[in-house]
Design a protein around this motif. Structure first.
Motif, PDB file in Angstrom:
ATOM      1  N   LYS A  39       0.814  -1.194   0.042  1.00  0.00           N
ATOM      2  CA  LYS A  39      -0.033  -0.116  -0.025  1.00  0.00           C
ATOM      3  C   LYS A  39       0.863   1.233  -0.041  1.00  0.00           C
ATOM      4  O   LYS A  39       0.664   2.207  -0.602  1.00  0.00           O
ATOM      5  CB  LYS A  39      -0.742   0.046   1.044  1.00  0.00           C
ATOM      6  N   ASP A  42       2.266   1.417  -3.692  1.00  0.00           N
ATOM      7  CA  ASP A  42       1.006   1.558  -4.646  1.00  0.00           C
ATOM      8  C   ASP A  42       0.250   2.860  -4.555  1.00  0.00           C
ATOM      9  O   ASP A  42      -0.719   2.665  -4.164  1.00  0.00           O
ATOM     10  CB  ASP A  42       0.286   0.151  -4.695  1.00  0.00           C
ATOM     11  N   ARG A  43       0.952   4.103  -4.821  1.00  0.00           N
ATOM     12  CA  ARG A  43       0.177   5.238  -4.595  1.00  0.00           C
ATOM     13  C   ARG A  43      -0.936   5.626  -5.248  1.00  0.00           C
ATOM     14  O   ARG A  43      -1.725   6.326  -4.608  1.00  0.00           O
ATOM     15  CB  ARG A  43       1.519   6.230  -4.776  1.00  0.00           C
ATOM     16  N   ASN A  44      -1.380   5.119  -6.438  1.00  0.00           N
ATOM     17  CA  ASN A  44      -2.530   5.411  -6.900  1.00  0.00           C
ATOM     18  C   ASN A  44      -3.646   4.054  -6.678  1.00  0.00           C
ATOM     19  O   ASN A  44      -4.588   4.340  -7.339  1.00  0.00           O
ATOM     20  CB  ASN A  44      -2.198   5.442  -8.490  1.00  0.00           C
ATOM     21  N   ASN A  45      -3.222   3.216  -5.900  1.00  0.00           N
ATOM     22  CA  ASN A  45      -4.144   2.121  -5.455  1.00  0.00           C
ATOM     23  C   ASN A  45      -4.673   1.391  -6.506  1.00  0.00           C
ATOM     24  O   ASN A  45      -6.009   0.987  -6.523  1.00  0.00           O
ATOM     25  CB  ASN A  45      -5.211   2.883  -4.641  1.00  0.00           C
ATOM     26  N   ASP A  46      -4.124   1.097  -7.595  1.00  0.00           N
ATOM     27  CA  ASP A  46      -4.741   0.418  -8.770  1.00  0.00           C
ATOM     28  C   ASP A  46      -4.288  -1.032  -8.635  1.00  0.00           C
ATOM     29  O   ASP A  46      -4.710  -1.948  -9.483  1.00  0.00           O
ATOM     30  CB  ASP A  46      -4.165   1.039 -10.172  1.00  0.00           C
ATOM     31  N   GLY A  47      -3.635  -1.502  -7.546  1.00  0.00           N
ATOM     32  CA  GLY A  47      -3.537  -2.942  -7.272  1.00  0.00           C
ATOM     33  C   GLY A  47      -2.146  -3.567  -7.846  1.00  0.00           C
ATOM     34  O   GLY A  47      -1.941  -4.857  -7.904  1.00  0.00           O
ATOM     35  N   GLU A  53       6.328   3.895  -9.687  1.00  0.00           N
ATOM     36  CA  GLU A  53       6.009   4.078  -8.244  1.00  0.00           C
ATOM     37  C   GLU A  53       6.922   3.639  -7.269  1.00  0.00           C
ATOM     38  O   GLU A  53       7.088   4.198  -6.152  1.00  0.00           O
ATOM     39  CB  GLU A  53       4.560   3.164  -8.262  1.00  0.00           C
ATOM     40  N   ARG A 121       0.233  -7.930  -7.316  1.00  0.00           N
ATOM     41  CA  ARG A 121      -0.094  -8.091  -5.848  1.00  0.00           C
ATOM     42  C   ARG A 121       0.559  -9.336  -5.517  1.00  0.00           C
ATOM     43  O   ARG A 121       1.550  -9.800  -4.341  1.00  0.00           O
ATOM     44  CB  ARG A 121      -1.449  -7.989  -5.265  1.00  0.00           C
TER      45      ARG A 121
END
Length: 144
Positions: A39, A42-47, A53, A121
């Motif tokens: 988390k 993964d700054r843009n939270n796209d998985g 990044e 992930r």
């Protein structure tokens, strides 16, 4: 093989354990640490984690902009999980007290097992879990 880092860190480990313990961590504790690290990166939270990044996580952690991350910088700018000090030691493969960008980018290449230019992930979890397990094996205890 796993001398890299997640800060990776990868930057990314303190809440799951006490200051110093010889207890073997559970899979759940290791997974919690990998979750925090993922988390964080993964700054843009796209998985997924893209190389940029990881580079951004490195730049964020490199507070004095000297192109390398000291243990203090890693702890201040990296993910906050119980294994972070050990992970840093594992990533500092030459023992000079720093992790440089080439080490981190080398880790990215190792994580990207299918060479699709992104780290899923599952790829991250496999890599970072192995990194933590290697750190535990090499250092044998959690540092305070």
């Amino acid at each position: 093989m796993y001398y890299i880092s997640a800060l990776i860190l990868l930057l990314s480990v303190g809440a799951s354990f006490g200051q110093t313990t010889h207890a073997t961590p559970s899979h759940q504790q290791i997974y919690a640490a990998t979750d925090i690290a993922f988390k964080h990166i993964d700054r843009n939270n796209d998985g997924i984690i893209q190389e940029r990044e990881l580079e951004q996580a490195f730049i964020h952690a490199d507070a004095n902009h000297d192109g390398r991350i000291s243990e203090k910088e890693y702890e201040m700018g990296g993910s906050n999980h119980a294994f972070r000090q050990m992970v840093f030691l594992e990533m500092d493969n030459d023992g000079d007290g720093f992790v440089d960008e080439s080490t981190l980018l080398g880790q990215y290449s190792i994580m990207n097992t299918n060479n699709d230019l992104i780290v899923s992930r599952a790829e991250f979890d496999k890599f970072y879990t192995a990194l933590i397990e290697n750190a535990l094996q090499h250092h044998g205890y959690l540092l305070g």
